[in-house]
Design an enzyme around this catalytic site. Structure first.
Site, PDB file in Angstrom:
ATOM      1  CB  ALA A   5      -0.985  -0.534   1.065  1.00 33.80           C
ATOM      2  CB  SER A   6       2.425   3.390  -1.665  1.00 33.52           C
ATOM      3  OG  SER A   6       3.147   4.518  -1.765  1.00 33.52           O
ATOM      4  CE1 TYR A  81       3.234   6.352  -5.872  1.00 37.85           C
ATOM      5  CE2 TYR A  81       3.448   6.053  -8.442  1.00 37.85           C
ATOM      6  CZ  TYR A  81       3.078   6.060  -7.000  1.00 37.85           C
ATOM      7  OH  TYR A  81       3.621   4.600  -7.236  1.00 37.85           O
ATOM      8  CE  LYS A  85       6.235   2.488  -4.581  1.00 40.94           C
ATOM      9  NZ  LYS A  85       5.845   1.893  -3.703  1.00 40.94           N
TER      10      LYS A  85
END
Length: 92
Positions: A5-6, A81, A85
């Site tokens: 999940a992210s 995003y 990451k």
């Protein structure tokens, strides 16, 4: 233990909202894994963790020693995003 999940999506109003959520999530998972003596943790990666490397030869093979630098990430609709990451994997 598998962590997949992210937060994903276009940039939120505050870039750090997405980045902090991703980084803190990984830190939580790693702390829990250590506490409960989990033997292996699998974290899904993203091409962006190595995609923003300054390199002359685009055929260069990337491995675990290659990391994108968040300062090389261009401003785009998804830059938060991408940064989340990179930073969450580094935190792991």
């Amino acid at each position: 233990m598998i962590h997949i999940a992210s937060p994903v999506g276009p940039n939120p109003a505050k870039e750090n909202d997405m980045i902090d959520t991703a980084v803190n999530g990984v830190k939580f998972i790693m702390t829990a894994a250590q506490k409960y003596k989990v033997k292996r943790v699998v974290i899904t990666s993203d091409i962006n963790t190595v995609n923003w490397l300054p390199r002359e030869d685009l055929k260069t093979v990337c491995d675990e020693s290659c990391w994108s630098d968040v300062t090389n990430v261009p401003n785009s609709r998804y830059s938060a995003y991408i940064k989340s990451k990179i930073l969450s994997e580094r935190a792991a």
